[in-house]
Design a protein around this motif. Structure first.
Motif, mmCIF file in Angstrom:
data_model
loop_
_atom_site.group_PDB
_atom_site.id
_atom_site.type_symbol
_atom_site.label_atom_id
_atom_site.label_comp_id
_atom_site.label_asym_id
_atom_site.label_seq_id
_atom_site.Cartn_x
_atom_site.Cartn_y
_atom_site.Cartn_z
ATOM 1 N N ASP A 1 6.243 45.327 7.667
ATOM 2 C CA ASP A 1 7.481 45.457 6.916
ATOM 3 C C ASP A 1 8.214 44.106 6.928
ATOM 4 O O ASP A 1 8.584 43.620 8.002
ATOM 5 C CB ASP A 1 8.335 46.544 7.592
ATOM 6 N N GLY B 1 4.783 45.916 3.035
ATOM 7 C CA GLY B 1 5.625 46.818 2.256
ATOM 8 C C GLY B 1 6.658 47.508 3.113
ATOM 9 O O GLY B 1 6.566 47.532 4.340
ATOM 10 N N THR C 1 10.453 50.313 2.434
ATOM 11 C CA THR C 1 11.305 50.962 1.431
ATOM 12 C C THR C 1 12.598 50.181 1.217
ATOM 13 O O THR C 1 13.029 49.996 0.083
ATOM 14 C CB THR C 1 11.627 52.411 1.870
ATOM 15 N N VAL D 1 5.951 38.704 -5.117
ATOM 16 C CA VAL D 1 5.630 37.352 -4.653
ATOM 17 C C VAL D 1 4.174 37.033 -4.999
ATOM 18 O O VAL D 1 3.275 37.813 -4.638
ATOM 19 C CB VAL D 1 5.843 37.257 -3.122
ATOM 20 N N ILE E 1 0.557 49.382 -6.563
ATOM 21 C CA ILE E 1 1.723 49.832 -7.332
ATOM 22 C C ILE E 1 1.877 51.337 -7.128
ATOM 23 O O ILE E 1 1.094 52.132 -7.654
ATOM 24 C CB ILE E 1 1.520 49.573 -8.855
ATOM 25 N N VAL F 1 5.232 57.657 -7.524
ATOM 26 C CA VAL F 1 5.561 58.750 -6.596
ATOM 27 C C VAL F 1 5.390 60.080 -7.330
ATOM 28 O O VAL F 1 6.251 60.487 -8.118
ATOM 29 C CB VAL F 1 6.976 58.574 -6.021
ATOM 30 N N TRP G 1 11.202 57.323 -10.601
ATOM 31 C CA TRP G 1 10.285 56.663 -9.668
ATOM 32 C C TRP G 1 8.833 56.800 -10.082
ATOM 33 O O TRP G 1 7.944 56.285 -9.434
ATOM 34 C CB TRP G 1 10.518 57.151 -8.237
ATOM 35 N N GLY H 1 8.983 46.194 -14.662
ATOM 36 C CA GLY H 1 8.119 45.170 -14.057
ATOM 37 C C GLY H 1 7.204 44.528 -15.081
ATOM 38 O O GLY H 1 6.997 43.314 -15.070
ATOM 39 N N ILE I 1 0.408 38.749 -15.108
ATOM 40 C CA ILE I 1 -0.425 39.733 -14.402
ATOM 41 C C ILE I 1 -1.908 39.472 -14.604
ATOM 42 O O ILE I 1 -2.363 39.238 -15.717
ATOM 43 C CB ILE I 1 -0.070 41.161 -14.857
ATOM 44 N N TYR J 1 1.271 58.301 -5.086
ATOM 45 C CA TYR J 1 1.950 58.381 -3.795
ATOM 46 C C TYR J 1 2.487 59.776 -3.587
ATOM 47 O O TYR J 1 3.307 60.253 -4.376
ATOM 48 C CB TYR J 1 3.119 57.392 -3.829
ATOM 49 N N THR K 1 13.532 58.623 -3.401
ATOM 50 C CA THR K 1 12.892 59.167 -4.609
ATOM 51 C C THR K 1 13.222 60.645 -4.820
ATOM 52 O O THR K 1 12.731 61.248 -5.769
ATOM 53 C CB THR K 1 11.359 58.991 -4.528
ATOM 54 N N SER L 1 5.214 58.653 6.328
ATOM 55 C CA SER L 1 5.965 57.601 7.019
ATOM 56 C C SER L 1 6.944 58.112 8.078
ATOM 57 O O SER L 1 7.872 58.850 7.762
ATOM 58 C CB SER L 1 6.731 56.783 5.979
ATOM 59 N N ASN M 1 4.808 51.701 11.891
ATOM 60 C CA ASN M 1 5.943 51.521 12.801
ATOM 61 C C ASN M 1 5.568 51.206 14.246
ATOM 62 O O ASN M 1 6.275 50.439 14.917
ATOM 63 C CB ASN M 1 6.829 52.781 12.788
#
Ligand SMILES: CC(C)=CCC/C(C)=C/CC/C(C)=C/CC/C(C)=C/CC/C(C)=C/CC/C(C)=C/CC/C(C)=C/COP(=O)(O)OP(=O)(O)O
Ligand SMILES: O=P(O)(O)OC[C@@H](O)CO
Ligand SMILES: [Mg+2]
Length: 228
Positions: A14, A38, A40, A73, A81, A84, A92, A100, A108, A118, A131, A163, A210
């Motif tokens: 993260d 990644g 949130t 980046v 990508i 959800v 979402w 994007g 791209i 997801y 979401t 998560s 985590n």
């Protein structure tokens, strides 16, 4: 194109959290198949760029899981990508993606872009709140969501996201059955080698997040549990 279908184990780092150089080296040289970057909240261009450039000292593949248009980046091997599929707020599903593509479309390389269906399964997670994720009512419904992602939308990845909480093996098994040819990632609450082995037996790839920041040795033990 990265070979994510051969991955069994990944770490998710993260950018909004702090990791020392020695710890980062141990993770990148651990034998994990890839590092996913990644989170949130609190993901910015600067903290993502900084983390990427540090990971780039090592040979391990690095993927950015995009969660903010402000933090796209260049320089990763690939970009995941998320869509959800149980978002209660339908924005979402596609809205940030359209934005994007308007913003970055000309830059791209499509063979670097991999969409994830997801499925957000922990109602207490940040991503569930963001979401407004619909609760998953049992294994049969989880399977139907996985089928929706894999067979109706034909997404290459189904990502079962618990998560912050360890998932229900029956739900993971149901998602694997619904995912068909799609690749199943499982992430959430893996804190021990035993849990890593249990989820790796059910999903194609596990994601460990985590615990990296709480108990590095426990995090590293999850690689050995999956790779032995
Ligand atoms: C110049 C260059 C590099 C070009 C590349 C071009 C490129 C890749 C362009 C992207 C185009 C595009 C289609 C962008 C879409 C971007 C976007 C913002 C999509 C929305 C993604 C989305 C649905 C986000 C919602 C949140 C989410 C699903 C995050 C995923 C990560 C996640 C859940 C991490 C876990 O977070 P964590 O903080 O650990 O845990 P909690 O949730 O419990 O807090
Ligand atoms: O952080 P944990 O709970 O290990 O979850 C991993 C990953 O799925 C988070 O996106
Ligand atoms: Mg996390």
């Amino acid at each position: 194109m990265i070979d994510y279908r051969s991955w069994r184990h990944t770490f998710k780092l993260d950018p909004d959290k702090t990791i020392g150089d020695d710890e980062l080296e141990a993770l990148c040289e651990s034998g994990t198949d890839a590092i996913i970057v990644g989170g949130t909240y609190g993901v910015t261009y600067d903290n993502t760029l900084e983390l990427m450039s540090r990971i780039r000292r090592y040979a391990v593949p690095a993927v950015l899981e995009i969660s903010s248009l402000d933090a796209v980046v260049p320089g990763f091997d690939s970009y995941f990508i998320p869509l959800v599929i149980n978002a209660g707020d339908a924005d979402w599903l596609f809205a940030p993606h359209v934005s994007g593509l308007k913003a970055f479309g000309q830059y791209i390389h499509w063979d670097e872009i991999i969409a994830e269906g997801y499925l957000v399964a922990n109602p207490d997670s940040g991503v569930a709140r963001l979401t407004k994720a619909r609760p998953i009512e049992g294994a049969a419904e989880a399977k139907a969501y996985a089928q929706t992602a894999a067979k109706i939308c034909r997404l290459p990845i189904v990502y079962l996201e618990y998560s912050g909480a360890y998932g229900d093996p029956a739900v993971v098994r149901a998602c694997k059955s619904g995912a068909g040819e799609a690749h199943l990632f499982y992430g959430g609450g893996i804190r021990t080698a035993e849990q890593a082995a249990e989820m790796a037996a059910l999903a194609d790839t596990i994601v460990v997040g985590n615990v990296i920041y709480e108990d590095l040795q426990a995090a590293l033990s999850t690689v050995r549990a999956v790779k032995r």
